[in-house]
Design an enzyme around this catalytic site. Structure first.
Site, PDB file in Angstrom:
ATOM      1  N   LYS A 117      37.799  34.328  41.678  1.00  0.00           N
ATOM      2  CA  LYS A 117      37.043  34.475  40.437  1.00  0.00           C
ATOM      3  C   LYS A 117      36.241  33.224  40.076  1.00  0.00           C
ATOM      4  CE  LYS A 117      38.956  38.443  40.350  1.00  0.00           C
ATOM      5  NZ  LYS A 117      38.235  39.550  41.015  1.00  0.00           N
ATOM      6  N   GLU A 195      38.462  31.129  29.776  1.00  0.00           N
ATOM      7  CA  GLU A 195      37.186  31.568  29.236  1.00  0.00           C
ATOM      8  C   GLU A 195      37.332  31.759  27.730  1.00  0.00           C
ATOM      9  OE1 GLU A 195      35.150  34.055  32.909  1.00  0.00           O
ATOM     10  OE2 GLU A 195      36.155  35.158  31.310  1.00  0.00           O
ATOM     11  N   HIS A 230      44.841  44.818  29.272  1.00  0.00           N
ATOM     12  CA  HIS A 230      43.774  44.578  30.237  1.00  0.00           C
ATOM     13  C   HIS A 230      43.682  45.660  31.302  1.00  0.00           C
ATOM     14  CE1 HIS A 230      43.630  40.716  28.246  1.00  0.00           C
ATOM     15  NE2 HIS A 230      44.862  40.455  28.627  1.00  0.00           N
ATOM     16  N   ARG A 287      35.054  47.425  45.840  1.00  0.00           N
ATOM     17  CA  ARG A 287      35.735  48.648  46.301  1.00  0.00           C
ATOM     18  C   ARG A 287      35.268  49.814  45.443  1.00  0.00           C
ATOM     19  NH1 ARG A 287      38.933  49.200  41.888  1.00  0.00           N
ATOM     20  NH2 ARG A 287      39.855  47.329  40.965  1.00  0.00           N
TER      21      ARG A 287
END
Length: 502
Positions: A117, A195, A230, A287
């Site tokens: 990431k 973040e 999430h 994917r």
């Protein structure tokens, strides 16, 4: 290279989904299964089946040598990984290619680049794609500079693992320790970054397709804002309420990122969209997505078929101007879990499993009545997708379809989903990623358990009471039926024609 026999390195509904598209292309098919999945629905769809090991995923569906060996034993030419398990594992993709097989997906380098990431953030920034303000580092001060509230994320993977919201400095140390520990267990990499948390933001993603010739297109966007811990719960396409400027900006950013990593196959670029319409790159999933179905409904494209064509070396054969979006689609995920008890999984025998039917309704299921919901794997039973000429038509169909969905034998989330699609913010299209935790964190089942209604429905059917699923006498004309009575009258207690329990 063209291939003739495809192995699906997965299980459940996505394995079925891929096997069916492969058969439509005239391919021979191979299904794999663990000992726990012996006789599972997906194994009966394939031309050949191979057992890959014991129930534990680490010894079967996550066992790269076993999967490569299974492909060789079955004389498969190609492997499709589906989603989950090894679908975003660059080492697996490389092993497939090294074995002389075709990998149905992006090249290993692109998987690796987007799988890290932090690296994905850097690539996005270099490509001119906006990212959420954040910071990486080893010292506490590095994270404090981000500001509060913040989200800690695992660098090595996604799916909500390793994520922690931190509201104030006093929470940071414990949250960092917990996030790093979970990231290490889940991905073998304890690195986390921070973040800034964007209050009231929506989760919007763009579906892309790219071939080996460099042709890259987007297939519009999906809204996945309704999330629990999430994890996505409800998805829809297109995203309601976005300005055209925001949409076009999202499309352009997604295509920039694809070109930056020379992407090939189907992929999804995920963004956070602030209430003011500004957007920020989150991550890219290399994917097929669980929610690819809603994009298929509005575009008419079979995304698995497109993946297979691209893997065979075919060009897309169409440009951006030729892709049109029509209507609206909503998907919910039907799980064997107990929403009234912390969403604990509910394994066991499915005494009854009867999905809804009717115009505009699609069900992708990997189970059947009499089957067993295993303790070993994700308890997803089915995906319910409803399509209509407008968002309200699709929502009305979803309301009716959920009322008609019969699951007996395991706890499930059908009633919880019925409440969600009636939520005022969802009805108005003003969802955000914090909605479920704020409003449905302590959800409890109604006083009358819906399994009684479902049981009455099945008993009445057995006795020939003629229970229907609403008046569909005029649906043969193909019109959109949004009548509230389809939902309100769905209770079998109201429609038993004189039959009663003794």
């Amino acid at each position: 290279m063209p291939f003739r026999r495809l192995m699906v390195a997965n299980r459940g509904e996505i394995a079925l989904r891929i096997l069916r598209s492969a058969r439509e292309l005239g391919l021979e098919t191979v299904a794999v299964y663990s000992e726990a999945d012996r006789g599972a629905v997906h194994t009966r769809e394939a031309d050949r089946t191979v057992c890959i090991g014991p129930a534990e995923a680490a010894s079967s569906y996550l066992n790269i040598p076993a999967l490569i060996a299974a492909a060789q034993v079955a004389e498969a030419d190609a492997i499709h990984p589906g989603y989950g398990f090894l679908s975003e594992n660059a080492a697996f993709a490389a092993a497939v290619i090294d074995a002389g097989l075709t990998w149905v997906g992006p090249l290993p380098d692109a998987i690796a680049a987007m799988g890290d990431k932090l690296q994905a953030r850097r690539i996005a920034q270099e490509a001119g794609v906006p990212t959420v303000p954040g910071k990486e580092g080893l010292e506490m001060q590095d994270f404090l500079e981000v500001g509060f509230p913040m989200i800690l994320k695992a660098a090595g993977g996604g799916g909500g693992k390793g994520m922690r919201r931190v509201n104030e400095p006093a929470e940071l140390a414990d949250a960092l320790e917990a996030a790093r520990s979970e990231a290490q267990r889940a991905f073998g990499n304890p690195t986390v970054y921070a973040e800034r948390f964007l209050e009231g933001a929506r989760h919007v993603e763009v579906q892309v397709l790219a071939d080996a010739d460099g042709n890259t297109v987007h297939l519009f966007e999906r809204d996945c804002s309704l999330q629990r811990r999430h994890q996505k719960v409800v998805e829809e396409a297109p995203a309601p309420g976005l300005s055209e400027a925001c949409r076009e900006g999202l499309y352009a950013a997604a295509l920039k990122l694809c070109r930056a990593v020379e992407y090939r196959s189907a992929g999804t670029v995920e963004f956070l969209v602030s209430p003011d319409g500004s957007f920020y790159f989150l991550e890219m999933n290399t994917r097929i997505q669980v929610e690819h179905t809603v994009t298929e409904q509005i575009t008419g494209l079979d995304l698995v078929r497109e993946q297979l064509r691209i893997a065979m070396g075919e060009s897309l054969g169409y440009g951006q101007a030729e892709i049109r979006a029509q209507g609206h689609a909503i998907q919910v995920r039907i799980y064997a879990e107990d929403p009234g008890n912390g969403f604990l999984p509910s394994p066991g025998k499915l005494m009854a499993f009867q999905p809804p039917e009717g115009p505009g309704i699609r069900v992708d299921a990997g189970v059947e009545a009499g089957g067993e919901v295993s303790v070993w794997y994700d308890p997803l039973l089915a995906k319910l997708i409803c399509f209509g000429s407008s968002r309200e038509v699709a929502r009305a169909r979803m309301r009716r379809a959920l009322a008609d969905f019969v699951v007996i034998g395991v706890e499930n989330n059908v009633e919880y989903l019925r409440d969600l699609i009636e939520d005022s913010d969802f009805v108005g299209g003003t969802m955000h990623t914090g909605l479920l935790s704020a409003r449905y964190g302590a959800w409890k089942r109604p006083a009358v358990d819906s399994t009684l209604y479902a049981a009455a429905f099945l008993i009445a059917q057995r006795l020939g009471a003629g229970l229907g699923r609403g008046d569909t006498s005029d649906t043969s004309a193909g019109r959109d039926d949004t009548s509230p009575s389809l939902y309100q009258d769905s209770s079998p207690w109201k429609r038993l024609n004189g039959w009663r329990m003794q």
